[in-house]
Design a protein around this motif. Structure first.
Motif, PDB file in Angstrom:
ATOM      1  N   ASP A  21       0.802  -1.225  -0.113  1.00 31.85           N
ATOM      2  CA  ASP A  21       0.145   0.014  -0.026  1.00 31.85           C
ATOM      3  C   ASP A  21       0.777   1.221   0.017  1.00 31.85           C
ATOM      4  OD1 ASP A  21       1.163  -0.105   2.510  1.00 31.85           O
ATOM      5  OD2 ASP A  21      -1.074  -0.396   3.537  1.00 31.85           O
ATOM      6  N   GLY A  22       2.122   1.296  -0.108  1.00 30.77           N
ATOM      7  CA  GLY A  22       3.053   2.195  -0.100  1.00 30.77           C
ATOM      8  C   GLY A  22       3.022   3.373   1.003  1.00 30.77           C
ATOM      9  N   ASP A  23       2.591   2.598   2.272  1.00 32.44           N
ATOM     10  CA  ASP A  23       2.475   3.593   3.497  1.00 32.44           C
ATOM     11  C   ASP A  23       3.842   3.647   4.370  1.00 32.44           C
ATOM     12  OD1 ASP A  23       2.303   1.175   4.433  1.00 32.44           O
ATOM     13  OD2 ASP A  23       0.341   1.438   5.612  1.00 32.44           O
ATOM     14  N   GLY A  24       5.022   3.070   3.763  1.00 31.93           N
ATOM     15  CA  GLY A  24       6.280   3.031   4.487  1.00 31.93           C
ATOM     16  C   GLY A  24       6.242   1.862   5.444  1.00 31.93           C
ATOM     17  N   LEU A  25       5.326   1.120   5.534  1.00 31.03           N
ATOM     18  CA  LEU A  25       5.293  -0.050   6.365  1.00 31.03           C
ATOM     19  C   LEU A  25       5.115  -1.379   5.826  1.00 31.03           C
ATOM     20  CD1 LEU A  25       5.489  -0.080   9.659  1.00 31.03           C
ATOM     21  CD2 LEU A  25       2.777  -0.471   9.620  1.00 31.03           C
ATOM     22  N   ARG A  26       6.210  -2.226   6.104  1.00 27.18           N
ATOM     23  CA  ARG A  26       6.197  -3.438   5.489  1.00 27.18           C
ATOM     24  C   ARG A  26       5.008  -4.227   5.766  1.00 27.18           C
ATOM     25  NH1 ARG A  26       9.516  -7.005   7.160  1.00 27.18           N
ATOM     26  NH2 ARG A  26      10.160  -6.115   8.979  1.00 27.18           N
ATOM     27  N   ASN A  27       4.546  -5.150   4.796  1.00 28.04           N
ATOM     28  CA  ASN A  27       3.498  -5.854   4.974  1.00 28.04           C
ATOM     29  C   ASN A  27       3.267  -6.605   6.207  1.00 28.04           C
ATOM     30  OD1 ASN A  27       2.447  -4.902   2.507  1.00 28.04           O
ATOM     31  ND2 ASN A  27       2.947  -6.945   1.263  1.00 28.04           N
ATOM     32  N   GLY A  28       4.578  -7.481   6.712  1.00 27.26           N
ATOM     33  CA  GLY A  28       4.421  -8.186   7.818  1.00 27.26           C
ATOM     34  C   GLY A  28       4.150  -7.496   9.077  1.00 27.26           C
ATOM     35  N   LEU A  29       4.308  -5.963   9.147  1.00 27.06           N
ATOM     36  CA  LEU A  29       3.913  -5.360  10.191  1.00 27.06           C
ATOM     37  C   LEU A  29       2.641  -4.428  10.089  1.00 27.06           C
ATOM     38  CD1 LEU A  29       7.578  -3.815  10.772  1.00 27.06           C
ATOM     39  CD2 LEU A  29       6.581  -5.759  11.792  1.00 27.06           C
ATOM     40  N   ASP A  30       2.077  -4.666   8.800  1.00 26.02           N
ATOM     41  CA  ASP A  30       1.013  -3.589   8.555  1.00 26.02           C
ATOM     42  C   ASP A  30      -0.401  -4.379   8.827  1.00 26.02           C
ATOM     43  OD1 ASP A  30      -0.898  -2.015   7.424  1.00 26.02           O
ATOM     44  OD2 ASP A  30       0.629  -1.167   5.911  1.00 26.02           O
ATOM     45  N   ARG A  31      -1.314  -3.968   9.745  1.00 23.81           N
ATOM     46  CA  ARG A  31      -2.257  -4.745   9.863  1.00 23.81           C
ATOM     47  C   ARG A  31      -3.377  -4.360   8.791  1.00 23.81           C
ATOM     48  NH1 ARG A  31      -5.206  -3.042  15.144  1.00 23.81           N
ATOM     49  NH2 ARG A  31      -6.741  -4.461  14.414  1.00 23.81           N
ATOM     50  N   CYS A  32      -3.132  -3.427   7.916  1.00 20.35           N
ATOM     51  CA  CYS A  32      -3.805  -3.156   6.636  1.00 20.35           C
ATOM     52  C   CYS A  32      -2.983  -2.857   5.589  1.00 20.35           C
ATOM     53  CB  CYS A  32      -4.722  -1.926   6.877  1.00 20.35           C
ATOM     54  SG  CYS A  32      -5.983  -1.814   8.457  1.00 20.35           S
ATOM     55  N   PRO A  33      -2.503  -4.015   5.117  1.00 17.42           N
ATOM     56  CA  PRO A  33      -1.547  -3.993   4.139  1.00 17.42           C
ATOM     57  C   PRO A  33      -1.904  -3.556   2.629  1.00 17.42           C
ATOM     58  CG  PRO A  33      -2.108  -6.537   4.446  1.00 17.42           C
ATOM     59  CD  PRO A  33      -2.812  -5.541   5.380  1.00 17.42           C
ATOM     60  N   LEU A  34      -3.282  -3.424   2.516  1.00 16.68           N
ATOM     61  CA  LEU A  34      -3.645  -3.113   1.193  1.00 16.68           C
ATOM     62  C   LEU A  34      -4.428  -1.508   1.083  1.00 16.68           C
ATOM     63  CD1 LEU A  34      -5.437  -6.272   0.038  1.00 16.68           C
ATOM     64  CD2 LEU A  34      -3.214  -5.444  -0.682  1.00 16.68           C
ATOM     65  N   ASP A  35      -4.316  -1.196   2.471  1.00 20.82           N
ATOM     66  CA  ASP A  35      -4.866   0.126   2.630  1.00 20.82           C
ATOM     67  C   ASP A  35      -3.813   1.162   3.251  1.00 20.82           C
ATOM     68  OD1 ASP A  35      -7.560  -0.316   1.797  1.00 20.82           O
ATOM     69  OD2 ASP A  35      -7.828  -1.525   3.596  1.00 20.82           O
ATOM     70  N   PRO A  36      -3.508   2.226   2.534  1.00 20.64           N
ATOM     71  CA  PRO A  36      -2.328   2.951   3.008  1.00 20.64           C
ATOM     72  C   PRO A  36      -2.981   3.904   4.325  1.00 20.64           C
ATOM     73  CG  PRO A  36      -3.287   4.060   1.079  1.00 20.64           C
ATOM     74  CD  PRO A  36      -4.050   2.755   1.187  1.00 20.64           C
ATOM     75  N   GLY A  37      -2.089   3.511   5.399  1.00 23.25           N
ATOM     76  CA  GLY A  37      -2.401   4.235   6.724  1.00 23.25           C
ATOM     77  C   GLY A  37      -2.106   5.575   6.605  1.00 23.25           C
ATOM     78  N   ASN A  38      -2.750   6.479   7.632  1.00 22.92           N
ATOM     79  CA  ASN A  38      -2.362   7.838   7.797  1.00 22.92           C
ATOM     80  C   ASN A  38      -1.890   8.142   9.130  1.00 22.92           C
ATOM     81  OD1 ASN A  38      -4.952   7.253   8.449  1.00 22.92           O
ATOM     82  ND2 ASN A  38      -6.052   8.740   7.090  1.00 22.92           N
ATOM     83  N   GLY A  39      -0.612   7.839   9.236  1.00 20.28           N
ATOM     84  CA  GLY A  39      -0.141   8.188  10.812  1.00 20.28           C
ATOM     85  C   GLY A  39      -0.283   7.069  11.715  1.00 20.28           C
ATOM     86  N   GLU A  40      -1.280   5.896  11.371  1.00 22.66           N
ATOM     87  CA  GLU A  40      -1.498   5.360  12.616  1.00 22.66           C
ATOM     88  C   GLU A  40      -0.295   4.202  12.724  1.00 22.66           C
ATOM     89  OE1 GLU A  40      -4.285   5.030  14.787  1.00 22.66           O
ATOM     90  OE2 GLU A  40      -4.114   7.128  13.929  1.00 22.66           O
ATOM     91  N   PRO A  41       0.175   4.052  13.712  1.00 22.06           N
ATOM     92  CA  PRO A  41       1.364   3.034  13.771  1.00 22.06           C
ATOM     93  C   PRO A  41       0.914   1.578  13.393  1.00 22.06           C
ATOM     94  CG  PRO A  41       0.194   3.436  15.979  1.00 22.06           C
ATOM     95  CD  PRO A  41      -0.558   4.235  15.108  1.00 22.06           C
TER      96      PRO A  41
END
Length: 569
Positions: free
Chosen positions: A292-312
């Motif tokens: 999702d290009g939000d700077g967080l790897r899929n393995g650490l991203d709870r929403c890997p297909l939706d870019p986060g906006n500041g949420e850890p």
């Protein structure tokens, strides 16, 4: 040297991992060994074989989930015989070496919870190769083995232990002091390999512990593998040998390719090799990618297909129910509700505006002042028993729930009955058929139904015939004592002097009031007021309009309005 026919994790070391049911792999590799057979005698060495080029063909197939069968055939394409060759006339090209067939049985498989890949196997070397060209043993050889491995994130480690059982003896009988004896041996091998990438490396260590008089040896074999596509892999190995065991080269180089089920299995917690092939894959197969290009790897991203906006956790701030409270803080994320209730809606099952928590009757609508319970109304007149002066008899709100009065019992209530003391029909305003009522009773005034109250022109004297309608006004007021006060208002048009007209209308109003008093209406229930031209009912530009403006009105004044109400327009 033999290949690992399934090539799971390592090209030459068994890792305990097998092909999946129905998968197969076919490999071919060119292999060069430098000085693989050197004879040592009295401190002197001589190369029996100074160089050998071999083509290895290997195949593996898994008919069942935990069963894999394999075979490989080495063909000596070319070898150079050295000065120490025992048979200088031996053939040097296109020699069949020792074919091997084997079977492996999977015992354990590593899971996300841990554990190891463990398998046992047995290989049989067939003595059908060319004996003159140093290409086989004197008889069949057996290699039972145990293989174990484990994924450690982006790495894989493996250990392969086997017992080589083969015919013993010496290669040559020329000198009893020559170190050329062969026999049983323990074979040890270990591997460290990278995983999850299209280009992978591996480091293999192979060693032999002799169980006879032959010397020991070991080899270090680093290698590279490149996945061209899901069905084709290229690989290469190079290594050096240490020790004097016959068959240990000074160095070796091997390169080849594999076809078939060459895509390695994705281990727990690691990325799939397919992530490097540009294929569309679910995020869980590619934990190191950022889909999702939000700077967080899929393995650490709870929403890997939706870019986060500041949420850890990498998830966007979602507010599904649009109540201004983000879902992760909303106790009721699918139902809108105020922040004071943690985003949950106000529950009001009966829809009466009283929250269920405060509603004593949550399934029956009722007003807030009655704690949400329905009002009891025995007589069904729309007035609750608490406010109904006559709870068992229906009545209108203006009578506080008590029934209408009907003195003459003709079915017409007193407030609509112009003949309170005589029975009549509702169509005749409660009067008998032989009487025509000239006045009707409205809420705020007496409505004249006959002729209007008229005066002589410019005078305060009633015209003949007006007494009929005024008699009815007097009669209605006498029979309706509930009427507290009637304002007699007189009006003129705008012809003449305004002050003169006001004086004239005041005199006319007093004349009408005196007439009603003479007919029995108490004086305190009547008030006279002249308005002159100040309150027109119609336009003064036409004769009809001016005629309408010249009038007398009877306005009913309720308690608290005496002397303040303006005449009805």
């Amino acid at each position: 040297m033999e290949l690992n026919p399934g090539a799971e994790g390592s090209l030459v070391v068994g890792t305990g991992e097998l092909l999946a049911a129905g998968q197969f792999r076919l490999s071919a590799a060119g292999h060069y060994q430098h000085r693989p057979l050197i004879l040592f005698q009295q401190g002197q060495s001589a190369a029996a074989v100074s160089g050998r080029s071999t083509l290895h063909v290997a195949a593996a197939w898994a008919p069942l989930t935990r069963l894999q069968v394999a075979g490989q055939v080495p063909l000596v394409m070319l070898q150079n015989l050295g000065p120490g060759a025992l048979n200088p006339a031996a053939p040097t090209s296109f020699l069949l070496s020792t074919p091997t067939v084997g079977v492996r049985l999977g015992l354990l498989t590593q899971s996300a919870q841990g554990g190891f890949d463990v398998a046992v196997g047995a290989d049989v070397g067939l003595n059908v190769g060319n004996a003159d060209g140093y290409a086989r043993d004197d008889g069949p050889r057996f290699l039972p083995r145990v293989m174990a491995g484990r994924h450690l994130g982006p790495l894989r480690v493996a250990l392969d232990v086997g017992l080589m059982i083969r015919p013993g003896g010496r290669i040559t009988e020329e000198s009893p002091r020559a170190q050329d004896e062969l026999g049983n041996e323990v074979r040890l091998a270990g591997a460290l390999a990278s995983t999850g990438r299209r280009t992978r490396w591996e480091l293999n260590v192979r060693g032999m512990v002799p169980l006879s008089k032959q010397p020991g040896s070991m080899e270090l074999l680093p290698g590279l593998r490149y996945l061209v596509n899901p069905s084709l892999e290229l690989f290469g190995l190079a290594g050096v040998g240490l020790g004097k065991t016959p068959g240990t080269p000074l160095f070796r180089v091997l390169a080849g390719g594999s076809f078939g089920s060459v895509l390695p299995r994705q281990g727990p917690g690691e990325a799939s090799v397919r992530c490097d092939l540009g294929q569309s894959l679910p995020p869980e197969e590619c934990p190191n990618r950022d889909d999702d290009g939000d700077g967080l790897r899929n393995g650490l991203d709870r929403c890997p297909l939706d870019p986060g906006n500041g949420e850890p956790d990498g998830c966007p701030i979602k507010d599904t129910d649009k109540d201004g409270i983000m879902d992760r803080l909303d106790a009721c994320p699918l139902e809108p509700g105020p922040a004071s209730r943690q985003g949950c809606p106000v529950r009001d099952e009966d829809g009466d505006g009283v929250e269920d928590e405060e509603d004593r009757c949550p399934r029956e609508p009722g007003p807030r002042e009655n704690q949400g319970c329905p009002l009891v109304d025995n007589d069904k007149d729309g007035i609750s028993n608490d406010d109904d002066r006559c709870p068992d008899e229906p009545g209108p709100p203006e009578r506080e729930g008590c029934p209408e009065e009907d003195l003459d019992k003709d079915g017409v209530p007193n407030r609509e009955d112009m003949c309170v003391n005589a029975k009549g029909e509702a169509s005749n305003l409660g009067c008998p058929a032989h009487e025509l009522p000239l006045v009707s009773l409205a809420v705020d005034h007496l409505e004249l139904r006959g002729n209007k109250v008229a005066f002589e022109k410019g005078q305060a004297r009633l015209r003949p015939g007006v007494s009929l309608v005024l008699d009815w006004v007097a009669r209605v007021m006498r029979e309706h004592p509930e009427i507290p006060l009637v304002l007699v208002g007189a009006h003129t048009d705008d012809q003449g002097m305004a002050d003169t007209n006001r004086l004239l209308t005041q005199q006319r109003a007093e004349v009408v009031r005196r007439y009603l008093i003479d007919k029995g209406v108490p004086a305190e229930r009547l008030e006279a007021r002249g308005y002159g031209p100040d309150v027109p009912l119609d336009t003064n530009l036409t004769a009809n309009g001016r005629e309408n403006n010249r009038r007398v009105e009877f306005k009913i004044l309720r308690e608290g309005h005496r002397g303040t109400d303006a005449p009805r327009r």
